[in-house]
Design an enzyme around this catalytic site. Structure first.
Site, PDB file in Angstrom:
ATOM      1  N   ASN A 162      77.262  72.380  24.957  1.00  0.00           N
ATOM      2  CA  ASN A 162      77.633  73.233  23.818  1.00  0.00           C
ATOM      3  C   ASN A 162      79.063  72.934  23.366  1.00  0.00           C
ATOM      4  O   ASN A 162      79.986  72.955  24.174  1.00  0.00           O
ATOM      5  CB  ASN A 162      77.523  74.708  24.212  1.00  0.00           C
ATOM      6  CG  ASN A 162      76.085  75.145  24.362  1.00  0.00           C
ATOM      7  OD1 ASN A 162      75.371  75.296  23.376  1.00  0.00           O
ATOM      8  ND2 ASN A 162      75.642  75.323  25.605  1.00  0.00           N
TER       9      ASN A 162
ATOM     10  N   GLU B 248      63.912  78.113  21.493  1.00  0.00           N
ATOM     11  CA  GLU B 248      64.741  78.734  22.530  1.00  0.00           C
ATOM     12  C   GLU B 248      64.192  80.090  22.919  1.00  0.00           C
ATOM     13  O   GLU B 248      63.608  80.787  22.086  1.00  0.00           O
ATOM     14  CB  GLU B 248      66.132  79.032  21.987  1.00  0.00           C
ATOM     15  CG  GLU B 248      66.974  77.879  21.638  1.00  0.00           C
ATOM     16  CD  GLU B 248      68.396  78.359  21.390  1.00  0.00           C
ATOM     17  OE1 GLU B 248      69.263  77.850  22.066  1.00  0.00           O
ATOM     18  OE2 GLU B 248      68.608  79.242  20.543  1.00  0.00           O
TER      19      GLU B 248
HETATM   20  P1  C2E Z   1      73.076  79.596  23.718  1.00  0.00           P
HETATM   21  O1  C2E Z   1      73.762  78.288  23.587  1.00  0.00           O
HETATM   22  O2  C2E Z   1      72.179  80.009  22.618  1.00  0.00           O
HETATM   23  O3  C2E Z   1      72.316  79.512  25.096  1.00  0.00           O
HETATM   24  C1  C2E Z   1      71.077  80.111  25.357  1.00  0.00           C
HETATM   25  C2  C2E Z   1      71.236  81.446  26.040  1.00  0.00           C
HETATM   26  O4  C2E Z   1      69.955  82.046  26.197  1.00  0.00           O
HETATM   27  C3  C2E Z   1      71.799  81.324  27.451  1.00  0.00           C
HETATM   28  O5  C2E Z   1      72.569  82.491  27.681  1.00  0.00           O
HETATM   29  C4  C2E Z   1      70.530  81.322  28.299  1.00  0.00           C
HETATM   30  O6  C2E Z   1      70.770  81.721  29.629  1.00  0.00           O
HETATM   31  C5  C2E Z   1      69.711  82.315  27.558  1.00  0.00           C
HETATM   32  N1  C2E Z   1      68.269  82.149  27.748  1.00  0.00           N
HETATM   33  C6  C2E Z   1      67.576  81.059  28.130  1.00  0.00           C
HETATM   34  N2  C2E Z   1      66.258  81.301  28.161  1.00  0.00           N
HETATM   35  C7  C2E Z   1      66.083  82.582  27.763  1.00  0.00           C
HETATM   36  C8  C2E Z   1      64.930  83.431  27.586  1.00  0.00           C
HETATM   37  O7  C2E Z   1      63.787  83.037  27.775  1.00  0.00           O
HETATM   38  N3  C2E Z   1      65.170  84.690  27.138  1.00  0.00           N
HETATM   39  C9  C2E Z   1      66.419  85.166  26.904  1.00  0.00           C
HETATM   40  N4  C2E Z   1      66.559  86.410  26.497  1.00  0.00           N
HETATM   41  N5  C2E Z   1      67.533  84.398  27.064  1.00  0.00           N
HETATM   42  C10 C2E Z   1      67.361  83.124  27.492  1.00  0.00           C
HETATM   43  P2  C2E Z   1      73.984  82.419  28.404  1.00  0.00           P
HETATM   44  O8  C2E Z   1      73.957  81.385  29.482  1.00  0.00           O
HETATM   45  O9  C2E Z   1      74.359  83.811  28.771  1.00  0.00           O
HETATM   46  O10 C2E Z   1      74.951  81.886  27.279  1.00  0.00           O
HETATM   47  C11 C2E Z   1      75.232  82.667  26.155  1.00  0.00           C
HETATM   48  C12 C2E Z   1      75.939  81.855  25.108  1.00  0.00           C
HETATM   49  O11 C2E Z   1      77.248  81.487  25.533  1.00  0.00           O
HETATM   50  C13 C2E Z   1      75.256  80.537  24.775  1.00  0.00           C
HETATM   51  O12 C2E Z   1      74.161  80.783  23.916  1.00  0.00           O
HETATM   52  C14 C2E Z   1      76.391  79.772  24.129  1.00  0.00           C
HETATM   53  O13 C2E Z   1      76.554  80.133  22.786  1.00  0.00           O
HETATM   54  C15 C2E Z   1      77.583  80.267  24.935  1.00  0.00           C
HETATM   55  N6  C2E Z   1      77.885  79.257  25.973  1.00  0.00           N
HETATM   56  C16 C2E Z   1      77.414  79.138  27.235  1.00  0.00           C
HETATM   57  N7  C2E Z   1      77.952  78.076  27.868  1.00  0.00           N
HETATM   58  C17 C2E Z   1      78.794  77.494  26.962  1.00  0.00           C
HETATM   59  C18 C2E Z   1      79.664  76.353  26.983  1.00  0.00           C
HETATM   60  O14 C2E Z   1      79.776  75.618  27.975  1.00  0.00           O
HETATM   61  N8  C2E Z   1      80.386  76.096  25.845  1.00  0.00           N
HETATM   62  C19 C2E Z   1      80.292  76.886  24.730  1.00  0.00           C
HETATM   63  N9  C2E Z   1      81.033  76.564  23.669  1.00  0.00           N
HETATM   64  N10 C2E Z   1      79.477  77.948  24.673  1.00  0.00           N
HETATM   65  C20 C2E Z   1      78.740  78.253  25.763  1.00  0.00           C
HETATM   66 CA    CA Z   2      73.254  76.246  23.152  1.00  0.00          CA
HETATM   67 CA    CA Z   3      71.073  78.835  21.265  1.00  0.00          CA
END
Ligand code: C2E
Ligand code: CA
Ligand code: CA
Ligand code: CA
Length: 279
Positions: free
Chosen positions: A117, A236
């Protein structure tokens, strides 16, 4: 006092004090040696629902803070973006992920394309992309091992520098994905101006499958739209068999979500997705 997520062991007292002290602590700890402070990453596979093959994998940042416990990326990524430490955080992550990829590519028959990301403020930075390419050389990372995922938590401006950076990635063969499609500020403008290979259909659309005919028509139209412009597509947040079946029937085959797997620690991912062990 108000109970906040993740602060059960908080030693602060007043609401204001808690919020401010918590934020300052997170802000301060987003610098320096992040690994030593409990920062790490997890991997979530993207599965082809018709063949069962792993088509790709997304890197997600995790932080088990020494004092505050596990923090949501929504919280610490937001703070890192606001304070500018997102560059330090992302480079730290690139080092960790590249070292993981180099090691495992040698050991196994390759690793699925791995998406990282990248926040809009970094897309406008020449320096960040110089660092990215330098790190790829350092760890001998082949371009077809990685993908850049353009997130849109902050507004992304369609600038000359952003375009140059993305074209430099494209020229090297790094895949470019557009995250959270359908929710952002100006997605259609990006599609017109930027070299996008893949589109990730946001989970808010997927969770509306089975809701009513209109919401399903929206999902169908988005799938058709992505096909018409010749981009790859990933859904997703696929959580149920019904959602998966609907997507498959309408031609969206690559799925990421809890139905298939949660984001996994790297060693668990290796065990189940690279070394051939079965569950
Ligand atoms: P995102 O990039 O849209 O990542 C997908 C999010 O959905 C992740 O949340 C993931 O754990 C979650 N997810 C996956 N499968 C499912 C599912 O079946 N149902 C539901 N309800 N959720 C699911 P996470 O890990 O809490 O990350 C949240 C956001 O934080 C990410 O959304 C992204 O925008 C940001 N993020 C996380 N890691 C990074 C990173 O290394 N760099 C940057 N810039 N942003 C990050
Ligand atoms: Ca993503
Ligand atoms: Ca996403
Ligand atoms: Ca759902």
């Amino acid at each position: 006092a108000k109970i906040q997520k993740g602060t059960s062991n908080s030693f602060f007292h007043s609401d204001m004090g808690t919020d401010l002290a918590r934020r300052l602590l997170i802000e301060r700890d987003l610098s320096g040696n992040l690994k030593a402070k409990g920062f790490h990453f997890v991997l979530q596979p993207q599965i082809n629902c018709s063949t069962g093959e792993t088509d790709g994998v997304e890197v997600l940042a995790r932080w088990h803070h020494p004092k505050l416990g596990p923090l949501s990326p929504l919280e610490f990524i937001g703070i890192a973006e606001e304070t500018g430490t997102i560059s330090h955080l992302t480079k730290h992550l690139l080092n960790e992920v590249f070292s993981f990829l180099k090691y495992n590519h040698k050991l196994y028959h390759g690793v699925p394309r791995t998406a990282i990301n990248i926040t809009p403020s970094l897309l406008t930075s020449r320096l960040f992309f110089e660092d990215l390419f330098r790190l790829m050389d350092k760890y001998q990372i082949s371009s077809d091992w990685i993908e850049i995922e353009i997130t849109e938590s902050e507004e992304l401006t369609v600038s000359e520098v952003t375009l140059e950076n993305l074209l430099a990635c494209r020229a090297r063969g790094i895949s470019i994905a557009l995250d959270d499609f359908g929710t952002g500020f100006s997605m259609l403008a990006y599609l017109m101006d930027f070299p996008i290979d893949k589109i990730k259909l946001d989970k808010s659309f997927i969770s509306k499958i089975g809701f009513n005919l209109k919401s399903e028509a929206v999902v169908k139209s988005l799938i058709q739209f992505v096909k018409n412009i010749g981009c790859k597509l990933v859904a997703e947040g696929v959580e149920s068999q019904a959602e998966a079946a609907f997507l498959e029937m309408n031609g969206c085959l690559i799925h990421q979500g809890y139905l298939y797997d949660r984001p996994l620690l790297p060693e668990t991912f290796v065990k189940y997705y690279l070394s051939g062990d079965e569950y």
